[in-house]
Scaffold this motif. Structure first.
Motif, short mmCIF file in Angstrom:
data_model
loop_
_atom_site.label_atom_id
_atom_site.label_comp_id
_atom_site.label_asym_id
_atom_site.label_seq_id
_atom_site.Cartn_x
_atom_site.Cartn_y
_atom_site.Cartn_z
N VAL A 20 0.84 -1.20 0.00
CA VAL A 20 0.00 0.00 0.00
C VAL A 20 0.87 1.25 0.00
CG1 VAL A 20 -1.65 1.33 1.38
CG2 VAL A 20 -2.03 -1.11 1.00
N ARG B 277 0.64 3.76 -3.15
CA ARG B 277 0.15 5.13 -2.93
C ARG B 277 1.12 6.15 -3.52
NH1 ARG B 277 -2.13 8.43 -4.01
NH2 ARG B 277 -2.69 10.24 -2.82
N THR C 52 -2.78 0.35 -7.40
CA THR C 52 -3.73 0.18 -6.30
C THR C 52 -4.35 -1.20 -6.34
OG1 THR C 52 -4.18 2.56 -6.31
CG2 THR C 52 -5.80 1.15 -5.23
N ALA D 41 -2.76 -1.83 5.87
CA ALA D 41 -3.16 -0.82 4.88
C ALA D 41 -3.08 0.58 5.48
CB ALA D 41 -4.57 -1.10 4.37
N LEU E 40 -0.64 3.58 4.18
CA LEU E 40 -1.15 4.92 3.83
C LEU E 40 -0.45 5.99 4.66
CD1 LEU E 40 -4.96 4.14 3.48
CD2 LEU E 40 -3.38 4.76 1.62
N TRP F 258 1.80 9.01 3.24
CA TRP F 258 1.42 10.37 3.61
C TRP F 258 2.63 11.11 4.21
CZ3 TRP F 258 1.31 13.14 8.17
CH2 TRP F 258 0.59 14.33 8.14
#
Length: 192
Positions: free
Chosen positions: A129, A133, A147, A172, A176, A180
């Motif tokens: 993930v 991302r 994805t 997940a 993320l 980020w």
């Protein structure tokens, strides 16, 4: 299956374990075995190689934007892996195979003694993930395939009896969060 002699599992945890047990009935199906083997691309070393290939490809093509994307992919992967490892070293959770094959289950604070007690969180999902991302943000035309692959890698861990649904969800979220964080520290490359 028992957690402790007289200690019932909380409802959410019980539902998580039962879902994993049900899915694990398919662990020997050829499709699950094939997808499971393919999902090993999201293990630490193979995923680092994928990131390295993007960096090398960018260098070979003299594409600073691809080099930067590869470095951002690597940073997200490493960050997700570091945090995942810290959690796994502090939380013992039996893998679903232990429940299915040995009727043994534990989920508690404490250092994991072996790979059979390192179910939480799913590292394959976290890495997949995190990298997907970054790819989706830096290379929007690859967002759907990246994805989709990450979702497939996470999802197949459940019928493989490697992880519970909540392990995959936690992985997940971790992926993320890692992506980020990288987005905040290392800005996206400018595209030519």
């Amino acid at each position: 299956m028992s957690k402790a002699p007289s200690e019932p599992l909380p409802d959410l945890e019980l539902a998580d374990v039962e879902a994993a047990q049900t899915a694990a009935k398919h662990r020997h199906h050829p499709l699950v075995r094939t997808l499971g083997a393919m999902s090993e691309i999201a293990d630490q070393t193979p995923l680092a190689v994928v990131c390295g290939v993007v960096i090398a490809g960018g260098l070979a093509a003299r594409r600073d934007d691809l080099v930067r994307t590869g470095m951002r992919m690597m940073a997200a992967h490493v960050l997700a892996n570091l945090v995942k490892r810290r959690i796994k070293n502090r939380v013992r959770r039996s893998r679903p195979t232990e429940v299915v094959e040995k009727d043994r289950y534990v989920f508690e604070a404490g250092e994991s003694r072996n790979g059979n007690d390192t179910s939480f969180p799913s590292g394959h999902t976290a890495g997949a993930v995190a990298v997907a991302r970054i790819v989706a943000g830096d290379l929007p035309h690859l967002a759907l395939p990246a994805t989709s692959i990450a979702v497939l890698i996470g999802a197949v861990q459940i019928p493989r009896a490697k992880h519970y649904p909540l392990d995959v969800a936690a992985g997940a979220v971790l992926g993320l969060a890692a992506a980020w964080t990288v987005d905040r520290i290392v800005p996206r490359p400018c595209r030519p």
